[in-house]
Design a protein around this motif. Structure first.
Motif, short mmCIF file in Angstrom:
data_model
loop_
_atom_site.label_atom_id
_atom_site.label_comp_id
_atom_site.label_asym_id
_atom_site.label_seq_id
_atom_site.Cartn_x
_atom_site.Cartn_y
_atom_site.Cartn_z
N ALA A 44 -7.19 0.32 4.66
CA ALA A 44 -8.52 -0.21 5.01
C ALA A 44 -9.05 -1.11 3.90
O ALA A 44 -9.66 -2.16 4.18
CB ALA A 44 -9.48 0.93 5.29
N ASP A 45 -8.83 -0.71 2.65
CA ASP A 45 -9.26 -1.54 1.51
C ASP A 45 -8.58 -2.91 1.53
O ASP A 45 -9.11 -3.88 0.99
CB ASP A 45 -8.94 -0.85 0.19
CG ASP A 45 -9.82 0.35 -0.08
OD1 ASP A 45 -10.83 0.54 0.63
OD2 ASP A 45 -9.48 1.13 -1.02
N ARG A 46 -7.41 -2.99 2.17
CA ARG A 46 -6.67 -4.25 2.26
C ARG A 46 -6.90 -4.96 3.60
O ARG A 46 -6.24 -5.92 3.92
CB ARG A 46 -5.17 -3.98 2.06
CG ARG A 46 -4.80 -3.58 0.65
CD ARG A 46 -3.37 -3.03 0.60
NE ARG A 46 -2.84 -2.91 -0.74
CZ ARG A 46 -3.04 -1.87 -1.55
NH1 ARG A 46 -3.78 -0.86 -1.14
NH2 ARG A 46 -2.52 -1.84 -2.75
N ARG A 80 -7.07 4.94 3.64
CA ARG A 80 -8.08 4.31 2.78
C ARG A 80 -7.51 3.06 2.09
O ARG A 80 -8.16 2.02 2.05
CB ARG A 80 -8.57 5.32 1.74
CG ARG A 80 -9.72 4.80 0.90
CD ARG A 80 -10.35 5.87 0.01
NE ARG A 80 -9.38 6.60 -0.78
CZ ARG A 80 -9.15 7.92 -0.67
NH1 ARG A 80 -9.81 8.63 0.22
NH2 ARG A 80 -8.26 8.50 -1.45
N ARG A 81 -6.28 3.15 1.57
CA ARG A 81 -5.68 1.99 0.90
C ARG A 81 -5.45 0.83 1.88
O ARG A 81 -5.64 -0.32 1.53
CB ARG A 81 -4.37 2.37 0.22
CG ARG A 81 -4.59 3.18 -1.03
CD ARG A 81 -3.29 3.71 -1.59
NE ARG A 81 -3.59 4.70 -2.62
CZ ARG A 81 -3.09 4.68 -3.83
NH1 ARG A 81 -2.24 3.75 -4.17
NH2 ARG A 81 -3.41 5.61 -4.70
N ARG A 133 -5.23 9.04 1.96
CA ARG A 133 -5.17 7.98 0.95
C ARG A 133 -4.52 6.71 1.51
O ARG A 133 -4.93 5.60 1.17
CB ARG A 133 -4.43 8.46 -0.29
CG ARG A 133 -5.23 9.49 -1.04
CD ARG A 133 -4.55 9.92 -2.31
NE ARG A 133 -5.31 10.97 -2.96
CZ ARG A 133 -5.23 11.26 -4.23
NH1 ARG A 133 -4.40 10.59 -5.02
NH2 ARG A 133 -5.95 12.24 -4.75
N ALA A 188 0.83 -1.20 0.00
CA ALA A 188 0.00 0.00 0.00
C ALA A 188 0.87 1.25 0.00
O ALA A 188 0.60 2.22 -0.73
CB ALA A 188 -0.94 -0.01 1.21
#
Length: 98
Positions: free
Chosen positions: A48-50, A45-46, A42, A23
């Motif tokens: 959390a997306d992972r 967010r990245r 960002r 990330a």
């Protein structure tokens, strides 16, 4: 434990470190002229997306500040050896903190 076997807990930690490193590396490669605050948003967010949440605020601040200066953050010695960490734009000290 024998040979090259790695304890499950260490395998989990290394896997998580790689996810975090990926990330960070992706963000530093595409950072453009983003402010540290936007880089931090960002990054959160990245991560959390992972599936990575709840990292300490001072750590997130340190990483986003480094990214803002074009310097990738290395999560661990393991990720330094196994991930494709971009080279820093500015010279940085090389030290391992235990």
């Amino acid at each position: 434990m024998t040979g090259d076997s790695v304890p499950p807990r260490l395998q989990h930690r290394r896997g998580r470190d790689v996810v975090i490193q990926e990330a960070i590396d992706d963000l530093v490669r595409h950072r453009g002229e983003l402010s540290p605050d936007e880089l931090r948003r960002r990054l959160v967010r990245r991560l959390a997306d992972r599936g990575v949440v709840g990292l300490p605020e001072p750590w997130l601040d340190a990483v986003s500040t480094a990214l803002g200066h074009g310097n990738p953050y290395v999560v661990s010695p393991f990720t330094l050896d196994t991930a494709d960490v971009p080279a820093p734009e500015d010279p940085v000290r090389d030290e391992v903190i235990d």
